[in-house]
Design a protein around this motif. Structure first.
Motif, PDB file in Angstrom:
ATOM      1  N   UNK A  46       0.965  -1.062  -0.124  1.00 27.49           N
ATOM      2  CA  UNK A  46      -0.082   0.008  -0.060  1.00 27.49           C
ATOM      3  C   UNK A  46       0.776   1.259  -0.100  1.00 27.49           C
ATOM      4  N   UNK A  47       1.930   1.473   1.016  1.00 31.94           N
ATOM      5  CA  UNK A  47       2.526   2.310   0.982  1.00 31.94           C
ATOM      6  C   UNK A  47       3.681   2.679  -0.144  1.00 31.94           C
ATOM      7  N   UNK A  48       4.131   1.617  -0.509  1.00 31.35           N
ATOM      8  CA  UNK A  48       5.070   1.832  -1.562  1.00 31.35           C
ATOM      9  C   UNK A  48       4.375   1.827  -2.838  1.00 31.35           C
ATOM     10  N   UNK A  49       3.134   1.302  -3.162  1.00 32.37           N
ATOM     11  CA  UNK A  49       2.596   1.507  -4.306  1.00 32.37           C
ATOM     12  C   UNK A  49       1.961   3.074  -4.539  1.00 32.37           C
ATOM     13  N   UNK A  50       1.549   3.592  -3.327  1.00 30.63           N
ATOM     14  CA  UNK A  50       1.079   5.020  -3.529  1.00 30.63           C
ATOM     15  C   UNK A  50       2.186   5.825  -3.715  1.00 30.63           C
ATOM     16  N   UNK A  51       3.286   5.667  -2.943  1.00 36.40           N
ATOM     17  CA  UNK A  51       4.626   6.702  -3.036  1.00 36.40           C
ATOM     18  C   UNK A  51       5.165   6.209  -4.154  1.00 36.40           C
TER      19      UNK A  51
ATOM     20  N   UNK B 100       1.148   2.441  -8.070  1.00 34.38           N
ATOM     21  CA  UNK B 100       2.203   1.792  -9.137  1.00 34.38           C
ATOM     22  C   UNK B 100       2.663   0.350  -8.736  1.00 34.38           C
ATOM     23  N   UNK B 101       2.797  -0.357  -9.619  1.00 39.21           N
ATOM     24  CA  UNK B 101       3.295  -1.640  -9.184  1.00 39.21           C
ATOM     25  C   UNK B 101       4.694  -2.095  -9.044  1.00 39.21           C
TER      26      UNK B 101
ATOM     27  N   UNK C 258       8.909  -2.535  -4.333  1.00 34.39           N
ATOM     28  CA  UNK C 258       9.853  -2.016  -3.619  1.00 34.39           C
ATOM     29  C   UNK C 258       9.514  -2.058  -2.250  1.00 34.39           C
ATOM     30  N   UNK C 259       8.203  -1.648  -1.904  1.00 37.89           N
ATOM     31  CA  UNK C 259       7.779  -1.622  -0.427  1.00 37.89           C
ATOM     32  C   UNK C 259       7.815  -3.047  -0.027  1.00 37.89           C
ATOM     33  N   UNK C 260       7.326  -4.102  -0.875  1.00 40.43           N
ATOM     34  CA  UNK C 260       7.023  -5.463  -0.445  1.00 40.43           C
ATOM     35  C   UNK C 260       8.566  -5.954  -0.376  1.00 40.43           C
TER      36      UNK C 260
END
Length: 282
Positions: free
Chosen positions: A68-73, A99-100, A105-107
């Motif tokens: 969620x955080x990585x996708x939005x950022x 963004x995938x 990156x967040x994952x």
């Protein structure tokens, strides 16, 4: 006559309770995470698993935050930099815009944190996460189609599945969301799940992770030729010859190929060489 999205009875909202509307986009994230968690729990019951169930539980929590955080950022960084100057708009996830590559990156950061805290093998844990990732991609791309967003480039009505999307003008377009659902979701999941359950791929550290990275990069690169670039990045695509999505897949492709070579040139691990992961809470 081409198909029309607005005549298929589709809507971004799955159920409207009056005081609350449940969107397909939210359900897609929930379904992808839950089904992925269920499949991961089955995988780690096999011999040689690099983690215990409690580690999978931790990954479920932290990876959700990372997605969620990585996708939005990532969306704000790669596709809509203006969001950084409007923090109140940044948190409106229900309006779309993920963004995938940012979610990836967040994952990866979430996996790295769990592995560091529990002294697990990062590459082997990623190998077990890789077959679960396309499941979420499939649901996500289906949600994009249900939302009538991220449509494809203009084509001719001779393409039987060409479709007119609301807000995209009167011309028929490729339903590129479904192309991505099939390639990044169904096809990639089939390959990775088959490799895990029917071969000894999991005994070669990095092979499943490399297959996912390479497969996704190739799938996304190909589909981008049929997908309309984001409106704010059309000039960028014209100047560089490639869309932002294609540029972002190139490092992923290089990493995936490097992991594949590394996994194939090294001898596989043996079941006897891998000590079982013992959960101290058991």
């Amino acid at each position: 006559m081409p198909l029309r999205w607005d005549q298929l009875g589709l809507s971004p909202i799955a159920w409207d309770f009056g005081f609350f509307a449940l969107r397909w986009y939210s359900l897609a994230y929930l379904a992808g995470i839950l089904v992925g968690y269920w499949h991961l729990s089955r995988m780690i019951r096999q011999p040689g698993a690099p983690m215990a169930q409690r580690h999978a539980d931790d990954l479920f929590f932290y990876a959700t935050l990372g997605i969620i955080l990585g996708g939005r950022l990532g969306y704000a960084t790669f596709y809509a930099p203006e969001l950084w100057t409007h923090p109140s708009e940044m948190i409106k996830l229900w309006q779309g815009g993920m963004s995938f590559h940012g979610g990836l990156i967040g994952t990866v950061c979430a996996i790295a944190f769990v592995c560091w805290r529990n002294r697990l093998s990062f590459i082997r844990v990623c190998d077990y996460i890789a077959p679960c990732a396309p499941i979420g991609l499939f649901f996500g791309r289906c949600a994009n189609f249900m939302n009538g967003e991220l449509w494809g480039r203009v084509t001719t009505a001779d393409v039987p599945w060409a479709m007119v999307f609301p807000g995209a003008g009167p011309n028929p377009r490729h339903p590129s969301q479904l192309y991505e659902a099939l390639l990044e979701g169904v096809l990639l999941a089939t390959v990775l799940i088959t490799l895990f359950w029917k071969t000894r791929a999991r005994w070669r550290p990095g092979l499943l992770m490399g297959t996912f990275a390479t497969g996704y990069a190739l799938s996304r690169f190909i589909v981008e030729f049929y997908r309309e670039p984001d409106a704010q990045l059309e000039d960028f695509a014209l100047r560089t010859g490639l869309s932002m999505g294609q540029w972002l897949t190139l490092p992923m492709l290089a990493i995936g190929l490097a992991l594949l070579v590394r996994a194939l040139v090294r001898p596989p691990l043996g079941a006897t060489a891998l000590p079982p992961i013992v959960d101290p809470e058991d």
